[in-house]
Design a protein around this motif. Structure first.
Motif, PDB file in Angstrom:
ATOM      1  N   ALA A   8       0.818  -1.211   0.000  1.00 34.80           N
ATOM      2  CA  ALA A   8       0.000   0.000   0.000  1.00 34.80           C
ATOM      3  C   ALA A   8       0.856   1.268   0.000  1.00 34.80           C
ATOM      4  O   ALA A   8       0.320   2.371  -0.100  1.00 34.80           O
ATOM      5  CB  ALA A   8      -0.918   0.002   1.215  1.00 34.80           C
ATOM      6  N   GLY A   9       2.172   1.120   0.108  1.00 31.44           N
ATOM      7  CA  GLY A   9       3.058   2.281   0.165  1.00 31.44           C
ATOM      8  C   GLY A   9       3.459   2.771  -1.210  1.00 31.44           C
ATOM      9  O   GLY A   9       2.810   2.488  -2.216  1.00 31.44           O
ATOM     10  N   LYS A  10       4.559   3.515  -1.247  1.00 34.86           N
ATOM     11  CA  LYS A  10       5.060   4.056  -2.513  1.00 34.86           C
ATOM     12  C   LYS A  10       5.751   2.963  -3.307  1.00 34.86           C
ATOM     13  O   LYS A  10       6.340   2.051  -2.745  1.00 34.86           O
ATOM     14  CB  LYS A  10       6.043   5.195  -2.241  1.00 34.86           C
ATOM     15  CG  LYS A  10       5.397   6.386  -1.589  1.00 34.86           C
ATOM     16  CD  LYS A  10       6.402   7.472  -1.359  1.00 34.86           C
ATOM     17  CE  LYS A  10       5.754   8.661  -0.679  1.00 34.86           C
ATOM     18  NZ  LYS A  10       6.724   9.703  -0.377  1.00 34.86           N
ATOM     19  N   ARG A  11       5.698   3.109  -4.623  1.00 41.74           N
ATOM     20  CA  ARG A  11       6.216   2.078  -5.511  1.00 41.74           C
ATOM     21  C   ARG A  11       7.106   2.734  -6.559  1.00 41.74           C
ATOM     22  O   ARG A  11       6.778   3.782  -7.095  1.00 41.74           O
ATOM     23  CB  ARG A  11       4.994   1.391  -6.090  1.00 41.74           C
ATOM     24  CG  ARG A  11       5.023   0.696  -7.309  1.00 41.74           C
ATOM     25  CD  ARG A  11       3.640   0.160  -7.683  1.00 41.74           C
ATOM     26  NE  ARG A  11       3.006  -0.657  -6.681  1.00 41.74           N
ATOM     27  CZ  ARG A  11       3.062  -1.997  -6.649  1.00 41.74           C
ATOM     28  NH1 ARG A  11       3.727  -2.629  -7.569  1.00 41.74           N
ATOM     29  NH2 ARG A  11       2.448  -2.666  -5.714  1.00 41.74           N
TER      30      ARG A  11
ATOM     31  N   ILE B 165      15.145   5.049   3.724  1.00 43.98           N
ATOM     32  CA  ILE B 165      14.264   5.917   4.486  1.00 43.98           C
ATOM     33  C   ILE B 165      14.143   5.367   5.904  1.00 43.98           C
ATOM     34  O   ILE B 165      13.762   4.209   6.101  1.00 43.98           O
ATOM     35  CB  ILE B 165      12.888   6.013   3.807  1.00 43.98           C
ATOM     36  CG1 ILE B 165      13.055   6.617   2.413  1.00 43.98           C
ATOM     37  CG2 ILE B 165      11.918   6.819   4.643  1.00 43.98           C
ATOM     38  CD1 ILE B 165      11.842   6.528   1.551  1.00 43.98           C
ATOM     39  N   VAL B 166      14.478   6.193   6.878  1.00 43.52           N
ATOM     40  CA  VAL B 166      14.474   5.772   8.272  1.00 43.52           C
ATOM     41  C   VAL B 166      13.041   5.501   8.727  1.00 43.52           C
ATOM     42  O   VAL B 166      12.129   6.267   8.428  1.00 43.52           O
ATOM     43  CB  VAL B 166      15.133   6.865   9.152  1.00 43.52           C
ATOM     44  CG1 VAL B 166      15.049   6.501  10.616  1.00 43.52           C
ATOM     45  CG2 VAL B 166      16.575   7.066   8.733  1.00 43.52           C
ATOM     46  N   GLY B 167      12.861   4.393   9.430  1.00 39.82           N
ATOM     47  CA  GLY B 167      11.551   4.047   9.961  1.00 39.82           C
ATOM     48  C   GLY B 167      10.586   3.505   8.922  1.00 39.82           C
ATOM     49  O   GLY B 167       9.384   3.579   9.107  1.00 39.82           O
TER      50      GLY B 167
ATOM     51  N   LEU C 255      18.679   0.916  -8.022  1.00 33.92           N
ATOM     52  CA  LEU C 255      18.189   1.016  -6.652  1.00 33.92           C
ATOM     53  C   LEU C 255      18.390   2.423  -6.101  1.00 33.92           C
ATOM     54  O   LEU C 255      17.511   2.969  -5.430  1.00 33.92           O
ATOM     55  CB  LEU C 255      18.851  -0.020  -5.741  1.00 33.92           C
ATOM     56  CG  LEU C 255      18.364  -0.044  -4.297  1.00 33.92           C
ATOM     57  CD1 LEU C 255      16.862  -0.286  -4.233  1.00 33.92           C
ATOM     58  CD2 LEU C 255      19.101  -1.095  -3.498  1.00 33.92           C
ATOM     59  N   ALA C 256      19.530   3.036  -6.383  1.00 34.49           N
ATOM     60  CA  ALA C 256      19.765   4.416  -5.941  1.00 34.49           C
ATOM     61  C   ALA C 256      18.731   5.361  -6.557  1.00 34.49           C
ATOM     62  O   ALA C 256      18.188   6.245  -5.881  1.00 34.49           O
ATOM     63  CB  ALA C 256      21.180   4.845  -6.297  1.00 34.49           C
TER      64      ALA C 256
ATOM     65  N   ALA D 167      15.782   7.457  -4.546  1.00 35.88           N
ATOM     66  CA  ALA D 167      15.628   8.912  -4.713  1.00 35.88           C
ATOM     67  C   ALA D 167      14.219   9.256  -5.172  1.00 35.88           C
ATOM     68  O   ALA D 167      13.633  10.250  -4.717  1.00 35.88           O
ATOM     69  CB  ALA D 167      16.659   9.417  -5.713  1.00 35.88           C
ATOM     70  N   LYS D 168      13.638   8.447  -6.041  1.00 33.37           N
ATOM     71  CA  LYS D 168      12.288   8.681  -6.534  1.00 33.37           C
ATOM     72  C   LYS D 168      11.265   8.560  -5.406  1.00 33.37           C
ATOM     73  O   LYS D 168      10.339   9.360  -5.318  1.00 33.37           O
ATOM     74  CB  LYS D 168      11.986   7.670  -7.640  1.00 33.37           C
ATOM     75  CG  LYS D 168      10.614   7.773  -8.236  1.00 33.37           C
ATOM     76  CD  LYS D 168      10.426   6.709  -9.321  1.00 33.37           C
ATOM     77  CE  LYS D 168       9.027   6.730  -9.850  1.00 33.37           C
ATOM     78  NZ  LYS D 168       8.815   5.679 -10.857  1.00 33.37           N
ATOM     79  N   VAL D 169      11.445   7.591  -4.550  1.00 41.69           N
ATOM     80  CA  VAL D 169      10.505   7.367  -3.449  1.00 41.69           C
ATOM     81  C   VAL D 169      10.630   8.456  -2.379  1.00 41.69           C
ATOM     82  O   VAL D 169       9.641   8.833  -1.756  1.00 41.69           O
ATOM     83  CB  VAL D 169      10.732   5.958  -2.848  1.00 41.69           C
ATOM     84  CG1 VAL D 169       9.980   5.781  -1.561  1.00 41.69           C
ATOM     85  CG2 VAL D 169      10.319   4.906  -3.848  1.00 41.69           C
TER      86      VAL D 169
END
Length: 105
Positions: free
Chosen positions: A12-15, A71-73, A96-97, A101-103
């Motif tokens: 359900a999060g960012k993709r 991303i922390v947490g 992956l980098a 960055a996109k997310v």
């Protein structure tokens, strides 16, 4: 991550789709600053040898990039794609980098 509900919640999060994988990132919002990683490779991708090779490559990518650019947490899930088998490691690392960055945006 080991439980199915965590993977479903991350969906359900960012993709961020990339040629060799899809990155899913979901902020847990539970106050825990730790990053969690989940890796999944479907049987559609190949036999057990190929799937395990992809998982080993993804784990190494996560070790290299997540402490710096993650991303922390948040929960990070890497879903392997068929085209990820033949991509070289440097290209996967750059992808992956770029996905992280996109997310973050």
């Amino acid at each position: 991550m080991t439980q199915r509900r965590d993977y479903l919640a991350a969906n359900a999060g960012k993709r961020a789709p990339m040629p060799g994988f899809v990155l899913l990132v979901r902020d847990r919002a539970d106050g825990d600053p730790g990053m969690r990683i989940g890796i999944t490779v479907s049987k559609k991708v190949g036999n057990a040898v190929i799937r395990n090779r992809m998982k080993r490559r993804f784990r190494e990518l996560a070790r290299a990039l997540l402490p710096v650019e993650g991303i922390v947490g948040a929960d990070h899930v890497l879903i392997g794609r068929q085209s990820g088998i033949e991509r070289d490691f440097a290209a996967l690392k750059a992808d992956l980098a770029k996905a992280l960055a996109k997310v973050k945006r």
